[in-house]
Design a protein around this motif. Structure first.
Motif, mmCIF file in Angstrom:
data_model
loop_
_atom_site.group_PDB
_atom_site.id
_atom_site.type_symbol
_atom_site.label_atom_id
_atom_site.label_comp_id
_atom_site.label_asym_id
_atom_site.label_seq_id
_atom_site.Cartn_x
_atom_site.Cartn_y
_atom_site.Cartn_z
ATOM 1 N N ILE A 120 0.534 5.018 -6.131
ATOM 2 C CA ILE A 120 1.722 4.473 -5.464
ATOM 3 C C ILE A 120 2.315 3.333 -6.288
ATOM 4 O O ILE A 120 3.533 3.241 -6.474
ATOM 5 C CB ILE A 120 1.375 4.017 -4.035
ATOM 6 C CG1 ILE A 120 0.991 5.223 -3.174
ATOM 7 C CG2 ILE A 120 2.543 3.261 -3.401
ATOM 8 C CD1 ILE A 120 0.397 4.859 -1.826
ATOM 9 N N ALA A 121 1.453 2.456 -6.801
ATOM 10 C CA ALA A 121 1.943 1.346 -7.615
ATOM 11 C C ALA A 121 2.637 1.859 -8.875
ATOM 12 O O ALA A 121 3.659 1.305 -9.294
ATOM 13 C CB ALA A 121 0.780 0.424 -7.982
ATOM 14 N N ARG A 122 2.090 2.921 -9.478
ATOM 15 C CA ARG A 122 2.707 3.493 -10.680
ATOM 16 C C ARG A 122 4.119 4.006 -10.358
ATOM 17 O O ARG A 122 5.048 3.808 -11.140
ATOM 18 C CB ARG A 122 1.832 4.628 -11.207
ATOM 19 C CG ARG A 122 2.405 5.346 -12.423
ATOM 20 C CD ARG A 122 1.385 6.282 -13.059
ATOM 21 N NE ARG A 122 0.833 7.225 -12.110
ATOM 22 C CZ ARG A 122 -0.139 8.097 -12.416
ATOM 23 N NH1 ARG A 122 -0.655 8.121 -13.632
ATOM 24 N NH2 ARG A 122 -0.596 8.927 -11.502
ATOM 25 N N GLU A 123 4.291 4.649 -9.205
ATOM 26 C CA GLU A 123 5.602 5.135 -8.793
ATOM 27 C C GLU A 123 6.605 3.985 -8.645
ATOM 28 O O GLU A 123 7.727 4.039 -9.145
ATOM 29 C CB GLU A 123 5.493 5.865 -7.445
ATOM 30 C CG GLU A 123 4.600 7.078 -7.439
ATOM 31 C CD GLU A 123 5.321 8.326 -7.910
ATOM 32 O OE1 GLU A 123 5.881 9.057 -7.086
ATOM 33 O OE2 GLU A 123 5.333 8.547 -9.135
ATOM 34 N N LEU A 124 6.181 2.953 -7.933
ATOM 35 C CA LEU A 124 7.082 1.828 -7.666
ATOM 36 C C LEU A 124 7.407 1.056 -8.942
ATOM 37 O O LEU A 124 8.549 0.609 -9.128
ATOM 38 C CB LEU A 124 6.462 0.911 -6.611
ATOM 39 C CG LEU A 124 6.386 1.511 -5.204
ATOM 40 C CD1 LEU A 124 5.472 0.683 -4.319
ATOM 41 C CD2 LEU A 124 7.764 1.605 -4.577
ATOM 42 N N ASN A 125 6.429 0.913 -9.813
ATOM 43 C CA ASN A 125 6.699 0.239 -11.084
ATOM 44 C C ASN A 125 7.664 1.042 -11.939
ATOM 45 O O ASN A 125 8.506 0.475 -12.647
ATOM 46 C CB ASN A 125 5.391 -0.008 -11.844
ATOM 47 C CG ASN A 125 4.704 -1.289 -11.408
ATOM 48 O OD1 ASN A 125 5.358 -2.295 -11.166
ATOM 49 N ND2 ASN A 125 3.386 -1.246 -11.298
ATOM 50 N N GLN A 151 -0.731 -5.332 -6.942
ATOM 51 C CA GLN A 151 -0.264 -4.834 -8.244
ATOM 52 C C GLN A 151 1.237 -5.012 -8.442
ATOM 53 O O GLN A 151 1.706 -5.045 -9.573
ATOM 54 C CB GLN A 151 -0.600 -3.343 -8.377
ATOM 55 C CG GLN A 151 -2.089 -3.037 -8.396
ATOM 56 C CD GLN A 151 -2.347 -1.571 -8.662
ATOM 57 O OE1 GLN A 151 -1.977 -1.044 -9.699
ATOM 58 N NE2 GLN A 151 -2.997 -0.907 -7.715
ATOM 59 N N LEU A 152 1.985 -5.097 -7.336
ATOM 60 C CA LEU A 152 3.441 -5.073 -7.427
ATOM 61 C C LEU A 152 4.111 -6.393 -7.098
ATOM 62 O O LEU A 152 5.095 -6.778 -7.731
ATOM 63 C CB LEU A 152 3.999 -3.988 -6.490
ATOM 64 C CG LEU A 152 3.712 -2.563 -6.927
ATOM 65 C CD1 LEU A 152 3.640 -1.632 -5.745
ATOM 66 C CD2 LEU A 152 4.790 -2.103 -7.898
ATOM 67 N N SER A 153 3.619 -7.050 -6.084
ATOM 68 C CA SER A 153 4.291 -8.249 -5.582
ATOM 69 C C SER A 153 3.257 -9.221 -5.028
ATOM 70 O O SER A 153 3.257 -9.538 -3.829
ATOM 71 C CB SER A 153 5.293 -7.837 -4.483
ATOM 72 O OG SER A 153 6.034 -8.924 -4.034
ATOM 73 N N PRO A 154 2.371 -9.716 -5.887
ATOM 74 C CA PRO A 154 1.258 -10.532 -5.385
ATOM 75 C C PRO A 154 1.685 -11.843 -4.751
ATOM 76 O O PRO A 154 1.010 -12.336 -3.833
ATOM 77 C CB PRO A 154 0.403 -10.772 -6.642
ATOM 78 C CG PRO A 154 1.348 -10.578 -7.785
ATOM 79 C CD PRO A 154 2.305 -9.530 -7.343
ATOM 80 N N ASP A 155 2.803 -12.407 -5.201
ATOM 81 C CA ASP A 155 3.183 -13.741 -4.733
ATOM 82 C C ASP A 155 4.449 -13.754 -3.881
ATOM 83 O O ASP A 155 4.862 -14.824 -3.414
ATOM 84 C CB ASP A 155 3.378 -14.668 -5.937
ATOM 85 C CG ASP A 155 2.126 -14.768 -6.795
ATOM 86 O OD1 ASP A 155 1.032 -14.885 -6.216
ATOM 87 O OD2 ASP A 155 2.246 -14.699 -8.028
ATOM 88 N N ALA A 156 5.065 -12.602 -3.698
ATOM 89 C CA ALA A 156 6.306 -12.527 -2.920
ATOM 90 C C ALA A 156 6.152 -11.491 -1.811
ATOM 91 O O ALA A 156 5.294 -10.603 -1.904
ATOM 92 C CB ALA A 156 7.481 -12.156 -3.829
ATOM 93 N N ASN A 189 -0.315 -10.799 5.646
ATOM 94 C CA ASN A 189 -0.273 -10.067 4.386
ATOM 95 C C ASN A 189 1.049 -10.229 3.644
ATOM 96 O O ASN A 189 1.289 -9.529 2.657
ATOM 97 C CB ASN A 189 -0.567 -8.588 4.629
ATOM 98 C CG ASN A 189 -2.029 -8.320 4.923
ATOM 99 O OD1 ASN A 189 -2.825 -8.107 4.015
ATOM 100 N ND2 ASN A 189 -2.388 -8.358 6.196
ATOM 101 N N ASN A 190 1.890 -11.172 4.133
ATOM 102 C CA ASN A 190 3.178 -11.434 3.488
ATOM 103 C C ASN A 190 3.975 -10.139 3.324
ATOM 104 O O ASN A 190 4.485 -9.822 2.248
ATOM 105 C CB ASN A 190 2.968 -12.108 2.130
ATOM 106 C CG ASN A 190 4.206 -12.874 1.671
ATOM 107 O OD1 ASN A 190 5.127 -13.112 2.444
ATOM 108 N ND2 ASN A 190 4.215 -13.266 0.408
#
Length: 400
Positions: free
Chosen positions: A389-394, A37-42, A74-75
């Motif tokens: 958690i994703a909502r917090e980070l976003n 949700q946050l950093s799919p490609d990095a 898992n990058n």
């Protein structure tokens, strides 16, 4: 994940599991969904929390090799760790024992050195790493000023042992790692002012001759080395509870050359107490946060501008009708994305202020969301843990 002002992650103390297999299983179950949700490609960083038991298990070569491989697949990477709670943090009464064993003990030294050994293995090349830790001890364990001074001196001596190990590692490998002291209510160091006072009046006077002798440098260079490896963990919740002025604290730190190793992005609870009205509804609103696991210290602002400190929420609740009190702030790491909890609010605006300062002039490159109280949310605001958690980070990304 990398942002314009540093590495942003969340602290894995949200995930239960006090041994390494349980904690690793929680990471495997949850992290990929959060990252997607946050950093799919990095690459995305992890703020790893390890108990004493988990650190012993991860320190084994086979477990460490397996975890490094999982990070690669898992990058993901580890750049910061939470070394404050030594023992269990879930499903048990923690309270003041979150400080135990404290910095007056060899067990705290050994645990922290082990954590740094693990971090040095996991840390990506060219990146600095930090571990946040207890503010020396819990002040109410000491019954007199002399006892408190003795504990402070012994704790500082032990912190300097860790600093010496980090300096040695730096001189051998060029890897910079720092111990990030985390002031909190009722710690021996509970405010920015106390941290700075300890740093200048205790740590540096003890540390300059000690490090100079250890590494055959002059005392000016010894001070520089200490400042490179002993820093502040700026937990926004803790500073907000004490009504501290963030810009003033950060300006003073910069003026004195003391660095911030990490911002822990967290929110406390607060409420204004009406002077001539019934406070029963506010008491009831706070009462639902009176859970038995953690300490929920309250710092109250008096009409005189002074503060009154309560060691836990029940003591504050018993004093709810005190006419000299006009506001409460309570130690309770509530979710940061919302400011309203019915009749009580969060100190979200303090986070906004700190992130505004960080955005204008970055004072650290480690940012870690530390929320572990999802159960207090109204049902309408609850999401599955990964989405929460994703909502917090976003929300933090939007602020930056």
């Amino acid at each position: 994940m990398q942002t314009s002002t540093g590495h942003l992650t969340y602290c894995t103390n949200i995930h239960p599991g006090e041994n390494w297999p349980a904690h690793f299983e929680a990471l495997k179950k949850n992290f990929s969904g959060i990252k997607q949700q946050l950093s799919p490609d990095a690459p995305m960083g992890i703020g790893l929390r390890l108990s004493h038991v988990a650190s012993l298990e991860l320190d084994k070569l086979s477990n460490l090799a397996e975890f490094k491989q999982w990070l690669k697949e898992n990058n993901a990477y580890v750049f910061t760790m939470n070394g404050f709670p030594y023992g269990e943090f879930h499903h048990t009464v923690v309270k003041d024992q979150v400080h135990a064993p404290d910095w007056t003990t060899n067990r705290r030294v050994d645990y922290t050195l082990r954590m740094f050994r693990i971090l040095s293995t996991l840390l990506p090349k060219g990146m600095d790493g930090g571990i946040s830790t207890s503010p020396l001890s819990y002040r109410h364990w000491y019954n007199s000023a002399d006892e408190l001074q003795e504990a402070t001196s012994l704790a500082t001596h032990n912190i300097l042992q860790v600093a010496a190990a980090l300096i040695k590692k730096y001189r051998e490998s060029g890897v910079i790692m720092h111990l990030d002291i985390e002031p909190e209510p009722d710690g021996i160091l509970e405010t920015g002012e106390e941290f700075i006072g300890w740093y200048e009046q205790v740590l540096l006077p003890m540390g300059r001759p000690f490090i100079a002798k250890q590494f055959d440098v002059d005392e000016d260079e010894a001070e520089n080395l200490i400042k490179q490896h002993v820093m502040l963990c700026y937990d926004v919740c803790h500073f907000a509870i004490g009504y501290e002025q963030h810009q003033q604290v950060l300006d003073t730190l910069a003026e004195k050359g003391i660095e911030v190793g990490k911002i822990q992005i967290s929110a406390a609870l607060k409420a204004d107490l009406p002077k001539d009205a019934d406070r029963e509804e506010i008491r009831a609103a706070f009462d639902r946060f009176d859970e038995p696991t953690y300490l929920h210290q309250v710092v109250a602002k008096k009409v005189t501008g002074h503060v009154k400190r309560y060691p836990d929420l029940p003591e504050a609740l018993a004093d709810i009708e005190n006419p000299l009190i006009e506001q409460w702030r309570a130690h309770f790491h509530v979710p940061i994305f919302t400011e309203e909890y019915g009749l009580v609010q969060s100190t979200q605006s303090d986070i906004v202020d700190v992130l505004r300062i960080q955005k204008a002039n970055s004072f650290t490159n480690h940012l870690e969301v530390e929320t572990y109280t999802w159960g207090v949310l109204p049902d309408a605001k609850k999401l599955p843990i990964n989405d929460s958690i994703a909502r917090e980070l976003n929300w933090v990304k939007d602020q930056l």
